[in-house]
Scaffold this active site. Sequence first.
Site, short mmCIF file in Angstrom:
data_model
loop_
_atom_site.label_atom_id
_atom_site.label_comp_id
_atom_site.label_asym_id
_atom_site.label_seq_id
_atom_site.Cartn_x
_atom_site.Cartn_y
_atom_site.Cartn_z
CG ASN A 85 -1.49 1.31 1.35
OD1 ASN A 85 -2.47 1.70 0.80
ND2 ASN A 85 -1.17 2.00 2.36
CB SER A 137 -3.85 4.60 -8.51
OG SER A 137 -4.48 5.70 -8.80
CE1 TYR A 150 0.13 7.26 -6.56
CE2 TYR A 150 -1.50 7.85 -8.40
CZ TYR A 150 -1.23 7.42 -6.89
OH TYR A 150 -2.14 6.71 -6.32
#
Length: 242
Positions: A85, A137, A150
Amino acid sequence: MTKQWVLVTGGRRGIGRALVEELSKQWNVVFTSRGQQPQSAEAIEVQPGLWVECCVCDGSDEQAVDLAAPDLLARYGAPYAVIHNAGITLDGLQIKQTGERWRQVIDTNLNAIFYWNRHLLPAMMAQGEGAIVLMSSVTGIKGNIGQTAYGASKAAMIGMGKSLALEVARFGIRVNCLLPGIIESEMTQAIPAEALKALRKQIPLRRLGKASEVAKATAFLIGEDSRYMTGQTLILDGGLTA
């Protein structure tokens, strides 16, 4: 279910904190924190006979993981599940992105997974069962301005998860990716009201997700009800990518 232990990387706040609170209802939980051991860990309510432990370790630091992982294995044996995570964003347009910030995102979000798996996977394979969840994500499948680093790390997690699932399936280990959308957090709370209203309109369900919802989905992915599910990506975004 056997009360084995699970590892949650980046479990100090936000989604990580919700993961620890949810998973500690069924499992012993070790969560990592990059800084000093947070006092908030003491406030987590656990079921009788279970425990929660904080492991101070920066997953992006290979040597730190090389010390922490063997210690956990020596004390507790193989984990039943690992939830990768821990992550950072460090948003910025790529033309203004520095090499240092780029590497920091990739090291924290992606390389840390390899560092931990290299130690924990052999023990899990010998155990003959287990589950791994990669907290990716929707940015990994849907572009977002200012998040090239990211997005690259989160997309890579999906590819890593699919290949890893094939490698370890014969050992009874399942690997899946969870792709949260826009989740309520300290960051979203700081967004101006009008901007937040516009953001909600982009989501078909017209609301942000909750960290507790991500945690419950994770519990499903490592639990008995998903034992025939591996190599998959589960999207939890209120319809944002529909």
